[in-house]
Scaffold this motif. Structure first.
Motif, PDB file in Angstrom:
ATOM      1  N   ASP A   1       0.838  -1.193   0.000  1.00 12.27           N
ATOM      2  CA  ASP A   1       0.000   0.000   0.000  1.00 12.27           C
ATOM      3  C   ASP A   1       0.880   1.254   0.000  1.00 12.27           C
ATOM      4  OD1 ASP A   1      -2.372   1.316  -0.093  1.00 12.27           O
ATOM      5  OD2 ASP A   1      -3.012   0.854   1.951  1.00 12.27           O
ATOM      6  N   GLU A   2       0.317   2.363  -0.443  1.00 11.45           N
ATOM      7  CA  GLU A   2       1.067   3.635  -0.543  1.00 11.45           C
ATOM      8  C   GLU A   2       2.355   3.420  -1.343  1.00 11.45           C
ATOM      9  OE1 GLU A   2      -0.493   6.197   0.555  1.00 11.45           O
ATOM     10  OE2 GLU A   2      -1.959   5.242   1.878  1.00 11.45           O
ATOM     11  N   ALA A   3       2.235   2.732  -2.468  1.00  9.87           N
ATOM     12  CA  ALA A   3       3.415   2.310  -3.229  1.00  9.87           C
ATOM     13  C   ALA A   3       4.230   3.475  -3.782  1.00  9.87           C
ATOM     14  CB  ALA A   3       2.993   1.387  -4.376  1.00  9.87           C
ATOM     15  N   HIS A   4       3.646   4.674  -3.851  1.00  7.13           N
ATOM     16  CA  HIS A   4       4.416   5.829  -4.343  1.00  7.13           C
ATOM     17  C   HIS A   4       5.597   6.146  -3.424  1.00  7.13           C
ATOM     18  CE1 HIS A   4       1.339   7.437  -1.587  1.00  7.13           C
ATOM     19  NE2 HIS A   4       2.294   8.258  -1.205  1.00  7.13           N
ATOM     20  N   CYS A   5       5.567   5.614  -2.198  1.00 13.25           N
ATOM     21  CA  CYS A   5       6.675   5.855  -1.253  1.00 13.25           C
ATOM     22  C   CYS A   5       7.984   5.236  -1.732  1.00 13.25           C
ATOM     23  CB  CYS A   5       6.329   5.288   0.128  1.00 13.25           C
ATOM     24  SG  CYS A   5       4.952   6.111   0.959  1.00 13.25           S
ATOM     25  N   ILE A   6       7.921   4.336  -2.704  1.00  6.60           N
ATOM     26  CA  ILE A   6       9.129   3.673  -3.189  1.00  6.60           C
ATOM     27  C   ILE A   6       9.886   4.539  -4.191  1.00  6.60           C
ATOM     28  CG2 ILE A   6       8.297   2.457  -5.264  1.00  6.60           C
ATOM     29  CD1 ILE A   6       9.654  -0.072  -4.177  1.00  6.60           C
TER      30      ILE A   6
ATOM     31  N   HIS B   1       5.850  12.187  -3.900  1.00  7.56           N
ATOM     32  CA  HIS B   1       5.829  13.292  -2.940  1.00  7.56           C
ATOM     33  C   HIS B   1       6.087  12.828  -1.514  1.00  7.56           C
ATOM     34  CE1 HIS B   1       1.791  11.630  -2.547  1.00  7.56           C
ATOM     35  NE2 HIS B   1       1.740  12.207  -1.355  1.00  7.56           N
ATOM     36  N   ASP B   2       6.214  11.508  -1.298  1.00  5.63           N
ATOM     37  CA  ASP B   2       6.357  10.998   0.073  1.00  5.63           C
ATOM     38  C   ASP B   2       7.367   9.847   0.099  1.00  5.63           C
ATOM     39  OD1 ASP B   2       5.828  10.896   2.757  1.00  5.63           O
ATOM     40  OD2 ASP B   2       4.033   9.664   2.573  1.00  5.63           O
ATOM     41  N   PHE B   3       8.532  10.058  -0.527  1.00  7.81           N
ATOM     42  CA  PHE B   3       9.538   9.002  -0.656  1.00  7.81           C
ATOM     43  C   PHE B   3      10.036   8.526   0.710  1.00  7.81           C
ATOM     44  CE2 PHE B   3      14.232   8.168  -1.017  1.00  7.81           C
ATOM     45  CZ  PHE B   3      14.097   6.881  -1.518  1.00  7.81           C
TER      46      PHE B   3
ATOM     47  N   PRO C   1      12.922   5.743   2.106  1.00 13.04           N
ATOM     48  CA  PRO C   1      14.013   4.844   1.691  1.00 13.04           C
ATOM     49  C   PRO C   1      13.757   3.384   2.055  1.00 13.04           C
ATOM     50  CG  PRO C   1      14.900   6.829   2.682  1.00 13.04           C
ATOM     51  CD  PRO C   1      13.420   6.884   2.898  1.00 13.04           C
ATOM     52  N   GLU C   2      13.098   3.121   3.205  1.00 15.41           N
ATOM     53  CA  GLU C   2      12.879   1.734   3.623  1.00 15.41           C
ATOM     54  C   GLU C   2      12.018   0.963   2.623  1.00 15.41           C
ATOM     55  OE1 GLU C   2       9.977   4.407   5.974  1.00 15.41           O
ATOM     56  OE2 GLU C   2      12.091   4.429   5.355  1.00 15.41           O
ATOM     57  N   TYR C   3      11.250   1.671   1.819  1.00 13.96           N
ATOM     58  CA  TYR C   3      10.419   1.003   0.803  1.00 13.96           C
ATOM     59  C   TYR C   3      11.276   0.345  -0.268  1.00 13.96           C
ATOM     60  CZ  TYR C   3       5.406   1.617   1.573  1.00 13.96           C
ATOM     61  OH  TYR C   3       4.122   1.485   2.027  1.00 13.96           O
ATOM     62  N   ARG C   4      12.494   0.884  -0.483  1.00 13.25           N
ATOM     63  CA  ARG C   4      13.367   0.327  -1.516  1.00 13.25           C
ATOM     64  C   ARG C   4      13.776  -1.110  -1.193  1.00 13.25           C
ATOM     65  NH1 ARG C   4      15.665   4.034  -5.272  1.00 13.25           N
ATOM     66  NH2 ARG C   4      13.938   5.467  -5.713  1.00 13.25           N
TER      67      ARG C   4
ATOM     68  N   ASP D   1       8.414   4.217 -12.248  1.00  6.90           N
ATOM     69  CA  ASP D   1       9.456   3.997 -11.248  1.00  6.90           C
ATOM     70  C   ASP D   1       9.032   2.898 -10.266  1.00  6.90           C
ATOM     71  OD1 ASP D   1      11.955   4.478 -10.174  1.00  6.90           O
ATOM     72  OD2 ASP D   1      11.271   6.054  -8.825  1.00  6.90           O
ATOM     73  N   ILE D   2       7.782   2.911  -9.841  1.00  4.34           N
ATOM     74  CA  ILE D   2       7.275   1.885  -8.917  1.00  4.34           C
ATOM     75  C   ILE D   2       7.415   0.500  -9.530  1.00  4.34           C
ATOM     76  CG2 ILE D   2       5.190   0.973  -7.786  1.00  4.34           C
ATOM     77  CD1 ILE D   2       4.225   3.927  -7.578  1.00  4.34           C
ATOM     78  N   ILE D   3       6.951   0.370 -10.767  1.00  2.92           N
ATOM     79  CA  ILE D   3       6.996  -0.923 -11.457  1.00  2.92           C
ATOM     80  C   ILE D   3       8.435  -1.400 -11.632  1.00  2.92           C
ATOM     81  CG2 ILE D   3       6.550  -2.030 -13.691  1.00  2.92           C
ATOM     82  CD1 ILE D   3       3.977  -0.278 -13.829  1.00  2.92           C
ATOM     83  N   GLY D   4       9.341  -0.456 -11.954  1.00  2.00           N
ATOM     84  CA  GLY D   4      10.745  -0.819 -12.121  1.00  2.00           C
ATOM     85  C   GLY D   4      11.407  -1.188 -10.803  1.00  2.00           C
ATOM     86  N   GLN D   5      11.172  -0.415  -9.760  1.00  2.00           N
ATOM     87  CA  GLN D   5      11.788  -0.673  -8.457  1.00  2.00           C
ATOM     88  C   GLN D   5      11.359  -2.020  -7.886  1.00  2.00           C
ATOM     89  OE1 GLN D   5      14.091   0.982  -6.788  1.00  2.00           O
ATOM     90  NE2 GLN D   5      14.234   2.731  -8.172  1.00  2.00           N
ATOM     91  N   LEU D   6      10.116  -2.407  -8.119  1.00  2.00           N
ATOM     92  CA  LEU D   6       9.611  -3.679  -7.588  1.00  2.00           C
ATOM     93  C   LEU D   6       9.885  -4.863  -8.518  1.00  2.00           C
ATOM     94  CD1 LEU D   6       6.204  -2.479  -6.085  1.00  2.00           C
ATOM     95  CD2 LEU D   6       8.253  -3.181  -4.833  1.00  2.00           C
ATOM     96  N   GLN D   7      10.519  -4.572  -9.659  1.00  2.00           N
ATOM     97  CA  GLN D   7      10.892  -5.621 -10.621  1.00  2.00           C
ATOM     98  C   GLN D   7       9.688  -6.484 -11.003  1.00  2.00           C
ATOM     99  OE1 GLN D   7      14.374  -7.759  -9.216  1.00  2.00           O
ATOM    100  NE2 GLN D   7      15.519  -5.876  -8.838  1.00  2.00           N
ATOM    101  N   PHE D   8       8.614  -5.815 -11.348  1.00  2.00           N
ATOM    102  CA  PHE D   8       7.407  -6.534 -11.771  1.00  2.00           C
ATOM    103  C   PHE D   8       7.663  -7.307 -13.055  1.00  2.00           C
ATOM    104  CE2 PHE D   8       3.612  -4.138  -9.673  1.00  2.00           C
ATOM    105  CZ  PHE D   8       4.005  -4.639  -8.438  1.00  2.00           C
ATOM    106  N   LYS D   9       7.031  -8.480 -13.120  1.00  2.00           N
ATOM    107  CA  LYS D   9       7.169  -9.337 -14.299  1.00  2.00           C
ATOM    108  C   LYS D   9       5.872  -9.286 -15.102  1.00  2.00           C
ATOM    109  CE  LYS D   9       8.280 -12.362 -11.137  1.00  2.00           C
ATOM    110  NZ  LYS D   9       8.576 -13.623 -10.408  1.00  2.00           N
ATOM    111  N   SER D  10       5.923  -8.699 -16.295  1.00  2.00           N
ATOM    112  CA  SER D  10       4.743  -8.576 -17.165  1.00  2.00           C
ATOM    113  C   SER D  10       3.510  -8.139 -16.372  1.00  2.00           C
ATOM    114  CB  SER D  10       4.459  -9.909 -17.874  1.00  2.00           C
ATOM    115  OG  SER D  10       5.577 -10.337 -18.600  1.00  2.00           O
ATOM    116  N   PRO D  11       3.596  -6.986 -15.713  1.00  2.00           N
ATOM    117  CA  PRO D  11       2.506  -6.589 -14.816  1.00  2.00           C
ATOM    118  C   PRO D  11       1.228  -6.195 -15.548  1.00  2.00           C
ATOM    119  CG  PRO D  11       4.017  -4.774 -15.102  1.00  2.00           C
ATOM    120  CD  PRO D  11       4.634  -5.951 -15.811  1.00  2.00           C
ATOM    121  N   LYS D  12       0.124  -6.367 -14.875  1.00  2.00           N
ATOM    122  CA  LYS D  12      -1.146  -5.804 -15.312  1.00  2.00           C
ATOM    123  C   LYS D  12      -1.261  -4.433 -14.628  1.00  2.00           C
ATOM    124  CE  LYS D  12      -2.508  -9.435 -17.612  1.00  2.00           C
ATOM    125  NZ  LYS D  12      -2.654  -9.420 -19.084  1.00  2.00           N
ATOM    126  N   VAL D  13      -1.585  -3.406 -15.409  1.00  2.00           N
ATOM    127  CA  VAL D  13      -1.628  -2.043 -14.891  1.00  2.00           C
ATOM    128  C   VAL D  13      -3.046  -1.490 -15.010  1.00  2.00           C
ATOM    129  CG1 VAL D  13      -0.744   0.309 -15.161  1.00  2.00           C
ATOM    130  CG2 VAL D  13       0.789  -1.637 -15.493  1.00  2.00           C
TER     131      VAL D  13
END
Length: 623
Positions: A140-145, A150-152, A154-157, A185-197
């Motif tokens: 949840d609140e995935a923009h923190c990654i 606006h609410d980065f 670091p622990e989310y990384r 950036d969220i999708i890349g940081q979490l290394q999603f595999k063929s994600p549904k968006v």
């Protein structure tokens, strides 16, 4: 994969709803078939259901990573009330209670587990989690990654390591606010595999947006609150000191208000938030910088007492109003002085941060000063086009700023600014300019010799507040600029000097008032609704939970519109699932029945949006 009837049955049995909101069903199906999924839904758009329903739709544990401790408790309380076994592990519980919950997790007693990102990567927790074998990881609140969010945080990384530990477990990332850059950036940081968006609309049609010129700010705030005597809301402040002082002053003026900011002791902050979500305090005064993370659905207004630093923060903060879908107000008090304060604060940042922060502030200022539809401007910021020309629920659409020939007034103001700089050698503040124009006999004006200027007293036909408004318009038009080094001081720009010399025609905009844009909710029997609110509060206090855990305002309004007379009719009310029907149905039906013995039924003509008293008498049965 669950069939549609099964999902709909679970939706009604556990959550009391008969239809999904936009994108919810598609997101749930994506998760259930094992896809990594990114979901951007607006605040109040039902993000939580996207992992809560899959949790009850199949065996296994759903891990929910959330940065908001208070939100964990809120959601667990609501899930428990709906008959869903859920828990959380965080610093707010004792070591003994934590051990008890961990033991139950090993026994497979829970369907959902909420944890903070800091706990997730602790070696002991990871070892336990491997044995619990989660079937879904929701962030949840995935923009923190994202550093662009606006609410980065670091622990989310560190959450990407969950992918390596549980490579076959689908991950669901959820957020309510993210630009296209942040989404990628969220999708890349979490290394999603063929994600549904899935990207929902950012439009919150139940919210009314208003920008008011800030003048005698506390008096404005008090007037707004007194016009909403039974409504709950948030007042956002720029500083901890302001949060504390506002809460104190409001309490002295008869409005139950409490502060909430990062400088408070955690225990005090928790008590204040608990009082707010349980309706024991009507207003919470919170710092803009500190995310509250509340899940209170009946917040009827959000007031920005000070200017937010960026559009994303503003959108998220206003998004805490009207999560239940009922009409709610978002009011921003805007002043040039606030802009100057923030600019001075930004100038102390490192160069790279400073450039981004200045750009973000300019976007906020443009949004506040524009005569454009607020909804159109907000949606455009997030890459969405609003299809209508008039949203009918912002100040600029409900009460458009009127354009008028302000040439003479503008010439007077610009000329006064020029004469002041010529006389004193430096710029002066907007309030001082206004006082010169109205001919005020102040010590400061006499000390600088400004009572001897040719512009002294030439604006007596208007009050000082009107001249301040004109000054702000001239800043917006680019004829004046504010001097960062001198608080609220103004000087001519090159365009302003040209206008003064060439005497070109200037059109100014008149600002709107707060009263003009206020909506009323009149879709139910208001007297019955108040009785139901009292009953709900009593039941909530007996169970030590927030009132909305029993039923939302939406559910109470439907009860006060349909007058259910038996369990069958009560079961058809939105928000009434099997557990709540069994626990609360009889007592609410009894209250409705007792009310109808002494009050006539109200009938509602939805097509004409009118309310009229029925002549059928108090004995009428519910339909």
């Amino acid at each position: 994969m669950q069939s549609a009837p099964d999902l709909c049955a679970l939706l009604k049995d556990y959550f009391g709803f008969i239809t999904f909101r936009a994108h919810q069903e598609e997101i749930i199906r994506s998760v259930l078939v094992g896809h990594d999924t990114f979901a951007l839904l607006p605040t109040g758009g039902g993000k939580s259901l996207c992992y809560q329903l899959p949790a009850v739709a199949r065996p296994g544990l759903t891990l929910v990573v959330s940065p908001l401790i208070a939100l964990m408790k809120d959601q667990v309380d609501s899930l428990t009330a709906s008959g869903i076994l859920a828990t959380f592990l965080n610093s707010s519980i004792s070591p003994g209670e934590a051990r008890n919950r961990v033991a139950k997790l090993f026994e497979g007693k829970y369907k959902l587990l909420y944890v903070a990102p800091e706990r997730v990567m602790q070696s002991g927790f990871v070892n336990d989690l491997k044995q619990w074998s989660p079937t879904l990881i929701a962030i949840d609140e995935a923009h923190c990654i994202s550093e662009w969010g606006h609410d980065f945080r670091p622990e989310y990384r560190q959450l990407v390591h969950l992918r390596k530990i549980f490579p076959q477990v689908p991950v669901l990332a959820l957020t309510a606010t993210a630009t296209e850059r942040v989404r990628a950036d969220i999708i890349g940081q979490l290394q999603f595999k063929s994600p549904k968006v899935f990207v929902g609309s950012f439009n919150r049609p139940n919210l009314t947006y208003k920008i008011l010129e800030k003048a005698s700010a506390y008096d404005q705030l008090l007037e707004i609150l007194k016009r909403r005597p039974k409504e709950s809301g948030i007042v956002y402040c720029q500083s901890r000191k302001s949060s504390d002082s506002l809460a104190t002053k409001l309490s002295e003026d008869g409005i139950t208000a409490l502060p909430y900011h990062a400088g408070m002791e955690a225990e005090d902050r928790g008590k204040n938030q608990e009082a707010f979500i349980r309706d024991d305090a009507r207003v919470i005064c919170a710092t803009i910088a500190f995310g509250m993370g509340i899940n209170k659905p009946n917040v009827r207004f959000v007031i920005h007492y000070d200017l937010p630093k960026n559009i994303e923060g503003y959108y998220q903060e206003t998004g805490r109003a009207g999560r239940d879908g009922l009409p709610s107000d978002c009011i921003l008090l805007f002043s040039a002085g606030d802009v100057v304060k923030i600019r001075r604060f930004i100038d102390e940042k490192p160069p790279q941060e400073r450039d981004i922060a200045h750009q973000q502030l300019e976007q906020v200022v443009h949004f506040a000063e524009s005569g454009e539809c607020r909804r159109t401007a907000l949606l455009r910021y997030f890459g969405e086009t609003y299809p209508e020309t008039n949203c009918k629920s912002c100040d600029n659409c409900l009460n458009p700023k009127q354009s008028y020939d302000g040439t003479v007034a503008a010439q007077k103001y610009l000329s006064c600014v020029f004469r002041v700089k010529e006389k004193s050698g430096h710029a002066m503040g907007m309030a001082h300019i206004a006082e010169i124009l109205v001919g005020k006999n102040s010590e400061k004006i006499r000390r600088f010799g400004h009572d001897r200027l040719s512009t002294y007293g030439i604006g007596k036909d208007l009050p000082a507040s009107a001249w301040s408004s004109i000054g702000r318009e001239l800043i917006r038009l680019g004829y004046l600029r504010q001097v960062p080094e001198i608080m609220n001081a103004v000087e001519l720009t090159a365009e302003g000097r040209a206008i003064l010399k060439e005497r070109k025609q200037i059109f100014l905009m008149a600002r709107s008032s707060e009263k003009a844009a206020q909506k009323k909710i009149e879709d139910c029997d208001s007297m019955l609704f108040e009785e139901l609110r009292v009953l709900r509060k009593q039941l909530a206090d007996e169970r030590s939970v927030p009132a909305y855990v029993i039923f939302s305002d939406v559910t109470l309004r439907e009860i006060a519109r349909k007058y259910p007379g038996d369990l069958g009719a009560f079961a058809q009310v939105s928000g009434v699932g099997e557990r709540k029907l069994a626990e609360f149905g009889a007592i609410f039906i009894k209250t409705v029945s007792a009310y109808l013995k002494v009050h006539p039924r109200v009938q509602f003509d939805a097509s004409a949006a009118r309310i009229r008293r029925s002549n059928s008498g108090a004995s009428a049965r519910s339909g």
